[in-house]
Design a protein around this motif. Structure first.
Motif, short mmCIF file in Angstrom:
data_model
loop_
_atom_site.label_atom_id
_atom_site.label_comp_id
_atom_site.label_asym_id
_atom_site.label_seq_id
_atom_site.Cartn_x
_atom_site.Cartn_y
_atom_site.Cartn_z
N ASP A 17 -4.48 11.70 -4.25
CA ASP A 17 -3.38 10.53 -4.14
C ASP A 17 -3.13 9.67 -5.20
O ASP A 17 -2.76 8.61 -5.16
CB ASP A 17 -3.57 9.73 -2.87
N ASP A 18 -3.95 9.99 -6.34
CA ASP A 18 -3.73 9.20 -7.62
C ASP A 18 -3.68 10.12 -8.87
O ASP A 18 -3.85 11.53 -8.73
CB ASP A 18 -4.66 8.24 -7.68
N SER A 19 -3.76 9.68 -9.80
CA SER A 19 -3.63 10.28 -11.02
C SER A 19 -3.90 9.52 -12.43
O SER A 19 -4.02 8.43 -12.04
CB SER A 19 -2.25 10.85 -11.51
N ASP A 20 -4.21 10.18 -13.60
CA ASP A 20 -4.28 9.37 -14.62
C ASP A 20 -3.04 8.73 -15.05
O ASP A 20 -3.26 7.35 -15.89
CB ASP A 20 -4.88 10.34 -15.78
N LYS A 21 -2.09 9.05 -14.60
CA LYS A 21 -0.78 8.41 -14.81
C LYS A 21 -0.36 7.55 -13.79
O LYS A 21 -0.41 7.88 -12.48
CB LYS A 21 0.26 9.55 -15.05
N THR A 22 -0.02 6.41 -14.06
CA THR A 22 0.37 5.17 -13.03
C THR A 22 1.57 5.74 -12.39
O THR A 22 2.58 6.38 -12.84
CB THR A 22 0.63 3.85 -13.68
N GLY A 23 1.58 5.45 -10.98
CA GLY A 23 2.64 5.87 -10.23
C GLY A 23 2.83 7.56 -9.87
O GLY A 23 3.80 7.85 -9.33
N ILE B 26 7.70 13.33 -5.28
CA ILE B 26 6.94 13.90 -4.22
C ILE B 26 7.52 13.26 -2.88
O ILE B 26 7.78 14.41 -1.83
CB ILE B 26 5.47 13.88 -4.09
N ALA B 27 7.74 12.40 -2.55
CA ALA B 27 8.56 11.92 -1.50
C ALA B 27 9.83 12.41 -1.24
O ALA B 27 10.47 12.37 -0.16
CB ALA B 27 8.75 10.33 -1.68
N GLN B 28 10.53 12.93 -2.61
CA GLN B 28 12.11 13.23 -2.27
C GLN B 28 12.00 14.82 -2.02
O GLN B 28 12.60 15.57 -1.09
CB GLN B 28 12.84 13.13 -3.46
N ILE B 29 10.81 15.46 -2.54
CA ILE B 29 11.14 16.86 -2.72
C ILE B 29 9.93 17.59 -1.94
O ILE B 29 9.91 18.99 -1.43
CB ILE B 29 11.00 17.76 -3.99
N GLY B 30 8.75 16.72 -1.50
CA GLY B 30 7.84 17.30 -0.72
C GLY B 30 7.85 17.39 0.86
O GLY B 30 8.63 16.76 1.34
N MET C 187 0.94 -1.28 -0.03
CA MET C 187 0.02 0.05 -0.02
C MET C 187 0.90 1.20 -0.08
O MET C 187 1.77 1.38 0.88
CB MET C 187 -0.93 -0.10 1.25
N HIS C 188 0.53 2.08 -0.69
CA HIS C 188 1.50 3.46 -1.10
C HIS C 188 1.00 4.33 0.27
O HIS C 188 -0.12 4.46 0.76
CB HIS C 188 1.01 4.10 -2.47
N PRO C 189 2.06 5.39 0.64
CA PRO C 189 1.80 6.25 1.69
C PRO C 189 0.72 7.27 0.97
O PRO C 189 0.46 7.53 -0.20
CB PRO C 189 2.93 6.88 1.94
N ASN C 190 -0.04 7.87 1.65
CA ASN C 190 -1.12 9.13 1.27
C ASN C 190 -0.38 10.37 1.50
O ASN C 190 0.17 10.54 2.50
CB ASN C 190 -2.23 8.95 2.33
N TYR C 191 -0.34 10.84 0.17
CA TYR C 191 0.44 12.35 0.05
C TYR C 191 -0.59 13.41 -0.11
O TYR C 191 0.00 14.38 -0.17
CB TYR C 191 1.34 12.08 -1.02
N ILE C 192 -1.64 13.00 0.16
CA ILE C 192 -2.73 14.30 0.16
C ILE C 192 -2.39 15.48 1.21
O ILE C 192 -1.98 15.22 2.46
CB ILE C 192 -4.20 13.95 0.54
N GLY C 193 -2.24 16.63 0.47
CA GLY C 193 -1.74 17.59 1.53
C GLY C 193 -0.18 17.99 1.54
O GLY C 193 0.35 19.23 1.96
N TRP C 194 0.48 17.15 1.05
CA TRP C 194 2.08 17.13 1.03
C TRP C 194 2.09 18.56 0.01
O TRP C 194 1.30 18.78 -0.99
CB TRP C 194 2.67 16.09 0.51
N TRP C 195 3.34 19.16 0.04
CA TRP C 195 3.55 20.48 -0.63
C TRP C 195 5.02 20.64 -1.02
O TRP C 195 5.89 20.00 -0.19
CB TRP C 195 2.84 21.54 0.01
N TYR C 196 5.24 21.32 -2.09
CA TYR C 196 6.61 21.95 -2.16
C TYR C 196 6.47 23.03 -2.87
O TYR C 196 5.42 23.64 -3.22
CB TYR C 196 7.40 21.00 -3.16
N ALA C 197 7.42 24.13 -3.01
CA ALA C 197 7.49 25.36 -3.65
C ALA C 197 8.64 25.61 -4.49
O ALA C 197 9.69 24.89 -4.42
CB ALA C 197 7.64 26.51 -2.39
N THR C 198 8.21 26.32 -5.56
CA THR C 198 9.42 26.76 -6.36
C THR C 198 9.57 28.22 -6.55
O THR C 198 8.62 28.83 -5.96
CB THR C 198 8.83 26.41 -7.89
N GLY C 199 10.52 28.65 -6.52
CA GLY C 199 11.04 30.27 -6.27
C GLY C 199 12.40 30.61 -6.34
O GLY C 199 13.36 29.72 -6.80
N PRO C 200 12.61 31.61 -5.93
CA PRO C 200 14.21 32.27 -5.95
C PRO C 200 14.97 31.40 -5.15
O PRO C 200 14.46 30.51 -4.07
CB PRO C 200 13.83 33.45 -5.53
#
Length: 84
Positions: free
Chosen positions: A33-39, A58-62, A1-14
């Motif tokens: 926690d899913d997408s049309d794209k697998t994984g 998302i596990a690495q940067i979120g 079972m995959h971990p639930n990532y709903i609510g996780w976030w990351y920011a892009t910027g300067p």
């Protein structure tokens, strides 16, 4: 079972420390926690656009909702605990 990532976030910027209300940053949040794209999860950016993002990435940067990665402590800390 995959971990639930709903609510996780990351920011892009300067290349400067992140500040939650700094308009120079674009915050991206996991909205499904899913997408049309697998994984993948579904991300929504600050403009409301949604797109898939790899679960591995998302596990690495979120960060979990309300938390941010503290490199000095090598742990997630509450977002209010970050120092600039």
């Amino acid at each position: 079972m995959h971990p639930n990532y709903i609510g996780w976030w990351y920011a892009t910027g300067p290349d400067k420390p992140f500040a939650p209300n700094d308009p120079a940053f674009n915050v991206h949040r996991v909205v499904a926690d899913d997408s049309d794209k697998t994984g993948c999860v579904t991300i929504r950016n600050g403009c409301g656009k949604t797109f898939p993002l790899s679960r591995d990435l998302i596990a690495q940067i979120g960060s979990p909702a309300g938390m941010i990665w503290d490199g000095r402590k090598r742990a997630y800390v509450p977002l209010t605990d970050i120092s600039n």
